[in-house]
Design a protein around this motif. Structure first.
Motif, short mmCIF file in Angstrom:
data_model
loop_
_atom_site.label_atom_id
_atom_site.label_comp_id
_atom_site.label_asym_id
_atom_site.label_seq_id
_atom_site.Cartn_x
_atom_site.Cartn_y
_atom_site.Cartn_z
N ARG A 142 33.00 43.21 31.70
CA ARG A 142 33.48 42.76 30.41
C ARG A 142 34.65 43.62 29.97
O ARG A 142 34.73 44.79 30.33
N TRP A 183 30.83 47.60 32.49
CA TRP A 183 29.99 46.90 33.48
C TRP A 183 28.57 47.41 33.31
O TRP A 183 28.33 48.60 33.16
N THR A 213 34.75 42.66 44.76
CA THR A 213 35.74 41.59 44.64
C THR A 213 35.31 40.39 45.47
O THR A 213 34.88 40.54 46.61
N SER A 214 35.42 39.22 44.88
CA SER A 214 35.04 37.98 45.57
C SER A 214 36.12 36.93 45.31
O SER A 214 37.14 37.20 44.66
N HIS A 221 46.37 43.64 32.71
CA HIS A 221 46.02 42.34 32.16
C HIS A 221 47.24 41.84 31.41
O HIS A 221 47.53 42.29 30.30
N THR A 270 35.86 34.46 43.42
CA THR A 270 35.80 34.02 42.02
C THR A 270 35.93 35.17 41.03
O THR A 270 35.90 34.93 39.82
N ARG A 271 36.06 36.41 41.52
CA ARG A 271 36.14 37.55 40.61
C ARG A 271 37.11 38.58 41.17
O ARG A 271 36.96 39.04 42.30
N MET A 272 38.09 38.92 40.36
CA MET A 272 39.06 39.94 40.73
C MET A 272 38.67 41.24 40.04
O MET A 272 38.79 41.38 38.82
N THR A 273 38.19 42.19 40.80
CA THR A 273 37.76 43.47 40.26
C THR A 273 38.95 44.41 40.18
O THR A 273 39.64 44.63 41.18
N THR A 274 39.18 44.96 39.00
CA THR A 274 40.29 45.88 38.80
C THR A 274 39.84 47.31 39.09
O THR A 274 38.66 47.60 39.26
N SER A 318 28.91 40.29 35.55
CA SER A 318 30.36 40.43 35.67
C SER A 318 30.85 41.48 34.69
O SER A 318 30.21 41.74 33.67
N ASP A 333 37.52 48.42 36.27
CA ASP A 333 36.16 47.88 36.40
C ASP A 333 35.35 48.73 37.37
O ASP A 333 34.18 49.05 37.11
#
Length: 555
Positions: free
Chosen positions: A345, A332, A451-452, A318, A454-458, A343, A461
């Motif tokens: 946090r 999560w 992962t989508s 990040h 609108t959402r980048m999953t690390t 989502s 996460d």
């Protein structure tokens, strides 16, 4: 893939057994500060002498020797002061023994790593599980010399432990060494001397139930008045009967003040410690007492409303938080079936600055995490039972100095203690799980599906999801979905998700009557479970030359 080590079962962490609250001593007069300095310095000298005597006794120490030391300290202080000093000395010696054991384990881990790398050819590549050989003959030679140095240190440490010898510096070894490097420490000679003297003071007294306000040595009344029983040589400074000194300032405990007032009113034991923050020039008092541990709830009851999985690794990519020195913690929420909801946090905390600043940052991050769990209605938080005791050696990670600083800076013990204490006060259970393979399997099985656009999953996460599923007893690794093609040979084995205990989990999917799509006729899947009916090599789907026809030849 190599052999997977056994995974320990998750368990509910027990609650804290004690409470400690701190507040500032305000309104002190110059005379009060003079008395506090004299009393702390006198008791500190007695504590240093007692610690030296305890270290000299070593493993030959006994209860009788303890009583002898206490009788020798009583004329120079008081019976209760002598009891507090000897108890503090015993705790300090036990802490030094534990640190000595950890130092021996660290040396053994470094020696094993060097021996393994020296046995490999120079320049051999390593892998994720084990490092390779050293890069050059020069490095190989330097490490062979360091192996001898570590061996000598290990032999000396083992000999000291066997003989019961410990090495303790009153005030701390780091502060003692900073005296020779004042510019690097950012201190002047006078400031270093004042800090050194303050760290060597002894000003703590154990409580005693049944006595007035729970402590006869350092007494704090319900209205905040502080009185101290002075040591015998300083009795001439008393301003109250029975050799006591009453401070002009008063104290008030904001945090857990009600609990403290109840114990004081009931004359229950409370231990106090007075210390000086030389950097701020402020005096503080810390009150501590024991509490009955909260009964541990069954893990099934704690997971009845779902769980929040938390990954406390400190290398989340990040950029904004990293540029400000922040260390994010990924979390999560999972429902009762192990499915991630909502989502992820992230709760960041800063590990730079003083120890007080780092501790405050950890508290703030955990407070936000617990408030979010309370809002979600979840009664359990799952965390990995991290332990980097054997992972901080320079021999294991070599030139990866930033990674070594990373894992060394992670306050794993402080996070566990803080989280268990704060969660117990809010009625939330903490579940510790085995962290083995959580990051690897989480990234392999959960990063891409979550992962989508609108959402980048690390990676972390996904590790939080893996930790939460392991706490619930669900497998981390996801089973593959049905292939998108008409034949399973093109996209892998056709399986469905099922728990390990479900009967027939490896069998083919049940046949559903009727067409499943517009291009498939009814009855096409009738022979899906009969492997002999498929056109595969080695199967008896077609009549062979040696097979007899079903009708007689004479007809």
């Amino acid at each position: 893939m190599g052999e997977v080590r056994s995974i320990e079962a998750p368990f509910v962490v027990s609650g804290p057994s004690g409470v400690a609250v701190r507040t500032r001593l305000k309104g002190l007069s110059p005379g009060d500060e003079k008395v506090l300095r004299l009393a702390g310095g006198h008791l500190g000298s007695l504590a240093s002498k007692d610690l030296r005597a305890r270290c000299r006794d070593g493993l030959a120490h006994s209860g009788q020797a303890w009583a002898v030391r206490k009788r020798e300290l009583t004329p120079a202080s008081s019976s209760r002061w002598a009891g507090s000093i000897t108890k503090g000395t015993h705790d300090q010696w036990a802490l030094a023994r534990r640190c000595q054991s950890a130092h021996i384990q660290n040396l053994e881990a470094g020696i094993r790593t060097i021996e393994a790398r020296l046995a490999l050819p120079v320049g051999q590549k390593g892998n994720k599980k084990a490092p390779g050989g050293y890069r050059s003959r020069r490095e190989w030679h330097a490490k062979s010399r360091r192996l001898r140095v570590l061996g000598d240190r290990l032999a000396a440490a083992r000999a000291d432990r066997k003989a019961g010898i410990v090495h303790v510096v009153c005030g701390g070894k780091r502060l003692a060494r900073s005296r020779h490097h004042l510019e690097e420490a950012g201190l002047t000679e006078s400031a270093c001397r004042g800090r050194w003297e303050a760290e060597r003071w002894f000003f703590q007294a154990d409580g005693e139930s049944g006595k007035r306000y729970g402590n006869e040595t350092i007494r704090i009344s319900p209205d905040g008045e502080v009185s101290i029983k002075l040591p015998a040589p300083l009795a001439y400074l008393a301003n109250a009967p029975h050799g006591r000194y009453v401070l002009t300032g008063q104290v008030a405990f904001a945090h857990r003040g009600g609990d403290w007032a109840d114990r004081v009113a009931a004359n229950r034991a409370i231990a106090y410690r007075i210390h000086l923050d030389t950097g701020r020039g402020r005096w503080y008092v810390t009150a501590s007492w024991q509490i009955p541990p909260t009964p541990t709830v069954p893990i099934e009851a704690a997971l009845a409303h779902g769980v929040i999985g938390v990954d406390m690794n400190a290398d989340l990519p990040h950029a904004r938080l990293r540029s400000r020195g922040g260390t994010p913690t990924a979390a999560w929420r999972l429902d009762t079936h192990g499915n991630p909801t909502g989502s992820p946090r992230r709760f960041s905390y800063d590990l730079t600055g003083t120890a007080q600043h780092r501790d405050a940052q950890v508290r703030h991050a955990l407070t936000r995490l617990l408030h979010w769990a309370k809002t979600c209605g979840v009664k359990a938080i799952a965390v990995g039972d991290l332990d980097f005791a054997a992972e901080k050696t320079r021999e294991k990670h070599g030139r990866r100095t930033r990674f070594r600083q990373l894992i060394s800076g992670m306050p794993t013990a402080r996070l566990r203690a803080r989280l268990a204490s704060m969660a117990d006060a809010m009625g939330i259970a903490i579940i510790a799980v085995d962290p083995a393979y959580t990051s690897r399997w989480g990234a392999q099985h959960w990063k891409k599906p979550l992962t989508s656009t609108t959402r980048m999953t690390t990676r972390h996460d996904a590790a939080a999801v893996a930790i939460g599923r392991r706490a619930q007893g669900h497998p981390i690794r996801r089973r593959t979905t049905p292939p998108p093609h008409d034949r399973s040979d093109r996209a892998g084995h056709r399986t469905v998700q099922a728990r390990p205990g479900v009967p027939g989990r490896e069998e083919p999917r049940p046949r559903i009557p009727g067409p499943r799509t517009r291009s498939v006729r009814a009855g096409c899947g009738a022979n899906a479970g009969n492997q002999n009916a498929q056109h595969r090599p080695g199967r008896s789907a077609e009549p062979e030359t040696w097979q007899q026809d079903s009708l007689p030849l004479g007809l």
